[in-house]
Design a protein around this motif. Sequence first.
Motif, PDB file in Angstrom:
ATOM      1  N   VAL A 188       1.753   3.076 -11.772  1.00 19.70           N
ATOM      2  CA  VAL A 188       1.761   2.591 -13.145  1.00 19.70           C
ATOM      3  C   VAL A 188       2.415   1.171 -13.189  1.00 19.70           C
ATOM      4  N   LEU A 189       3.605   1.172 -12.873  1.00 18.63           N
ATOM      5  CA  LEU A 189       4.405  -0.031 -12.648  1.00 18.63           C
ATOM      6  C   LEU A 189       3.676  -1.205 -11.907  1.00 18.63           C
ATOM      7  N   LEU A 190       3.435  -0.624 -10.811  1.00 17.74           N
ATOM      8  CA  LEU A 190       2.934  -1.887  -9.917  1.00 17.74           C
ATOM      9  C   LEU A 190       1.316  -2.314 -10.338  1.00 17.74           C
ATOM     10  N   GLY A 191       0.605  -1.428 -10.716  1.00 17.31           N
ATOM     11  CA  GLY A 191      -0.792  -1.677 -11.100  1.00 17.31           C
ATOM     12  C   GLY A 191      -0.616  -2.304 -12.618  1.00 17.31           C
ATOM     13  N   ALA A 192       0.172  -2.238 -13.501  1.00 16.43           N
ATOM     14  CA  ALA A 192       0.412  -2.914 -14.570  1.00 16.43           C
ATOM     15  C   ALA A 192       0.982  -4.247 -14.427  1.00 16.43           C
ATOM     16  N   LEU A 193       1.786  -4.398 -13.647  1.00 15.57           N
ATOM     17  CA  LEU A 193       2.321  -5.904 -13.327  1.00 15.57           C
ATOM     18  C   LEU A 193       1.180  -6.799 -12.511  1.00 15.57           C
ATOM     19  N   ALA A 194       0.394  -6.089 -11.466  1.00 17.45           N
ATOM     20  CA  ALA A 194      -0.642  -6.832 -10.812  1.00 17.45           C
ATOM     21  C   ALA A 194      -1.697  -7.034 -11.855  1.00 17.45           C
ATOM     22  N   GLY A 195      -2.013  -6.491 -12.645  1.00 14.71           N
ATOM     23  CA  GLY A 195      -3.248  -6.493 -13.831  1.00 14.71           C
ATOM     24  C   GLY A 195      -2.865  -7.688 -14.891  1.00 14.71           C
ATOM     25  N   TYR A 196      -1.526  -7.350 -15.252  1.00 17.43           N
ATOM     26  CA  TYR A 196      -1.312  -8.261 -16.300  1.00 17.43           C
ATOM     27  C   TYR A 196      -0.912  -9.565 -15.780  1.00 17.43           C
ATOM     28  N   PHE A 197      -0.102 -10.017 -14.879  1.00 15.02           N
ATOM     29  CA  PHE A 197       0.200 -11.314 -14.647  1.00 15.02           C
ATOM     30  C   PHE A 197      -0.788 -11.979 -13.643  1.00 15.02           C
ATOM     31  N   GLY A 198      -1.363 -11.273 -12.696  1.00 20.72           N
ATOM     32  CA  GLY A 198      -2.319 -11.877 -11.893  1.00 20.72           C
ATOM     33  C   GLY A 198      -1.464 -12.589 -10.955  1.00 20.72           C
ATOM     34  N   GLY A 199      -2.495 -13.622 -10.380  1.00 21.90           N
ATOM     35  CA  GLY A 199      -1.917 -14.595  -9.541  1.00 21.90           C
ATOM     36  C   GLY A 199      -1.147 -14.096  -8.272  1.00 21.90           C
ATOM     37  N   ARG A 200      -0.123 -14.832  -7.910  1.00 25.10           N
ATOM     38  CA  ARG A 200       0.518 -14.342  -6.741  1.00 25.10           C
ATOM     39  C   ARG A 200       1.173 -13.058  -6.938  1.00 25.10           C
ATOM     40  N   VAL A 201       1.532 -12.520  -8.124  1.00 20.45           N
ATOM     41  CA  VAL A 201       1.955 -10.914  -8.161  1.00 20.45           C
ATOM     42  C   VAL A 201       0.952 -10.182  -7.734  1.00 20.45           C
ATOM     43  N   ASP A 202      -0.433 -10.173  -8.306  1.00 20.56           N
ATOM     44  CA  ASP A 202      -1.573  -9.692  -8.150  1.00 20.56           C
ATOM     45  C   ASP A 202      -1.782  -9.691  -6.382  1.00 20.56           C
ATOM     46  N   GLU A 203      -1.598 -10.778  -6.226  1.00 18.10           N
ATOM     47  CA  GLU A 203      -2.040 -10.665  -4.609  1.00 18.10           C
ATOM     48  C   GLU A 203      -1.132  -9.798  -3.522  1.00 18.10           C
ATOM     49  N   ILE A 204       0.248  -9.969  -4.071  1.00 21.12           N
ATOM     50  CA  ILE A 204       1.278  -9.254  -3.262  1.00 21.12           C
ATOM     51  C   ILE A 204       1.246  -7.738  -3.269  1.00 21.12           C
ATOM     52  N   ILE A 205       0.831  -7.433  -4.560  1.00 26.12           N
ATOM     53  CA  ILE A 205       0.988  -5.791  -4.990  1.00 26.12           C
ATOM     54  C   ILE A 205      -0.410  -5.505  -4.317  1.00 26.12           C
ATOM     55  N   LEU A 206      -1.430  -6.010  -4.627  1.00 24.36           N
ATOM     56  CA  LEU A 206      -2.828  -5.753  -3.850  1.00 24.36           C
ATOM     57  C   LEU A 206      -2.736  -5.512  -2.288  1.00 24.36           C
ATOM     58  N   TRP A 207      -1.999  -6.481  -1.724  1.00 21.15           N
ATOM     59  CA  TRP A 207      -1.764  -6.429  -0.405  1.00 21.15           C
ATOM     60  C   TRP A 207      -1.021  -5.039   0.003  1.00 21.15           C
ATOM     61  N   LEU A 208      -0.127  -4.877  -0.632  1.00 19.82           N
ATOM     62  CA  LEU A 208       0.735  -3.520  -0.581  1.00 19.82           C
ATOM     63  C   LEU A 208      -0.079  -2.546  -0.847  1.00 19.82           C
ATOM     64  N   VAL A 209      -0.827  -2.386  -1.750  1.00 18.36           N
ATOM     65  CA  VAL A 209      -1.934  -1.305  -1.963  1.00 18.36           C
ATOM     66  C   VAL A 209      -2.892  -1.171  -0.809  1.00 18.36           C
ATOM     67  N   ASN A 210      -3.491  -2.070  -0.406  1.00 23.31           N
ATOM     68  CA  ASN A 210      -4.449  -2.120   0.687  1.00 23.31           C
ATOM     69  C   ASN A 210      -3.835  -1.482   1.922  1.00 23.31           C
ATOM     70  N   VAL A 211      -2.346  -1.954   2.350  1.00 21.08           N
ATOM     71  CA  VAL A 211      -1.651  -1.470   3.447  1.00 21.08           C
ATOM     72  C   VAL A 211      -1.636   0.077   3.449  1.00 21.08           C
ATOM     73  N   VAL A 212      -1.008   0.625   2.378  1.00 20.37           N
ATOM     74  CA  VAL A 212      -0.785   1.823   2.122  1.00 20.37           C
ATOM     75  C   VAL A 212      -2.172   2.587   2.351  1.00 20.37           C
ATOM     76  N   TRP A 213      -3.035   2.064   1.653  1.00 20.62           N
ATOM     77  CA  TRP A 213      -4.327   2.675   1.469  1.00 20.62           C
ATOM     78  C   TRP A 213      -5.109   2.842   2.995  1.00 20.62           C
ATOM     79  N   SER A 214      -4.921   1.856   3.652  1.00 19.54           N
ATOM     80  CA  SER A 214      -5.473   1.753   4.956  1.00 19.54           C
ATOM     81  C   SER A 214      -4.877   3.025   5.999  1.00 19.54           C
ATOM     82  N   ILE A 215      -3.631   3.379   5.529  1.00 18.10           N
ATOM     83  CA  ILE A 215      -2.957   4.429   6.486  1.00 18.10           C
ATOM     84  C   ILE A 215      -3.632   5.928   6.020  1.00 18.10           C
ATOM     85  N   PRO A 216      -3.858   6.761   7.014  1.00 16.50           N
ATOM     86  CA  PRO A 216      -4.466   8.330   6.499  1.00 16.50           C
ATOM     87  C   PRO A 216      -3.141   8.739   6.011  1.00 16.50           C
TER      88      PRO A 216
END
Length: 370
Positions: A188-216
């Motif tokens: 909730v914390l990371l998703g809310a920060l990414a969605g609310y602020f957007g921009g660079r914050v969104d890119e960094i958090i979305l990159w982290l999410v995609n990295v974790v998501w790609s690992i079984p």
Amino acid sequence: MNGNRHLVKRLLRNKGTLFGLIVIGASIFVAITAYFIAPDASPDANRIIVEIGGRKPGFRQRFLLVKKQEQPAPVSFFNRLLYGREDRFDYIPINAFSMKGDSIVVEKFVDEDVGERRSYPVSVAADLLSPERQSGNPPVFSPRVVTRHFWLGTDKYGRDILSRLLIGVRVSLAVGMVTVLLSLSVGVLLGALAGYFGGRVDEIILWLVNVVWSIPTLLLVFAIMLVLGKGFWQVFVAIGLTLWVNVARIVRGQVLAVREREYVEAAKALGYSHSRILFRHVLPNVMGPVWVVSASNFASAIVIEAGLSFLGVGVQPPQPSWGLMIKENYNFIITHNPMLALAPGLAIMALVLAFNLLGNGLRDVLDVRM
């Protein structure tokens, strides 16, 4: 308040959801009172009686209770509620017994049609009954012999499967609860920060999410447990740190849709801080889908914990875990007593199904698809 009551009524009208709530409620009740309702109330239901190992459901056996040389210290009500109580007696399986002077002669049960003659002094294997004072008779000694029913049979160590099944529900519910709390806190914390602020914050958090998501998931859990080690609490943390990505992606998408609404713009115009707008105006309006995915994460955590315990890197013996019980008894599936492994498997299936049905009911009631 009326809206909440309406949601509860709609939720209870769904038969599948009602079934799930009943199963979950029963599981919570069993988890709290496990050591008071389990036939084996010793810590971790670990009363080992090797002579009766691997017995089928419905097995019944008589036992002579022999006092232990070192009596366990008395425990408080809350200590017993949490950890059980040590046995004050040793359980000796017997076929028959007789009194001879100051001794009790028993035919100890060894195996089917196999017995062993043993003798115990009255002082360690008998109860002192109330003396018949009116007639002047001396006190009457009678050995304490009890009959135990093993409704789901015993494992290879002679432990009661039903007792371990009842106490094992604590592990499944605890790992689900801790996992949901961790996944909600991080996601909730990371998703809310990414969605609310957007921009660079969104890119960094979305990159982290995609990295974790790609690992079984199971591989990531193994990696975390290599760092944390094996154990009860390590399982909770490892699973919780892998399931937050679902929550983060959903919260980010919901916040992206809400942040442009009029009430958010009005809050900004009034000069409210970002934290106040985010936590008091945005998040309360996007939590519907989060509750649905939380129920799904609860079910996933139960399955993952069972898999880890089955592989030997989860909950460690003698603590009862449904996955560990399957590991210890799966060889019996193709032999004479498949219930030893089927019982915990069916328990896992029922609890996971209950949380999935609850999630479906929440989805329908909260209209998250709209």
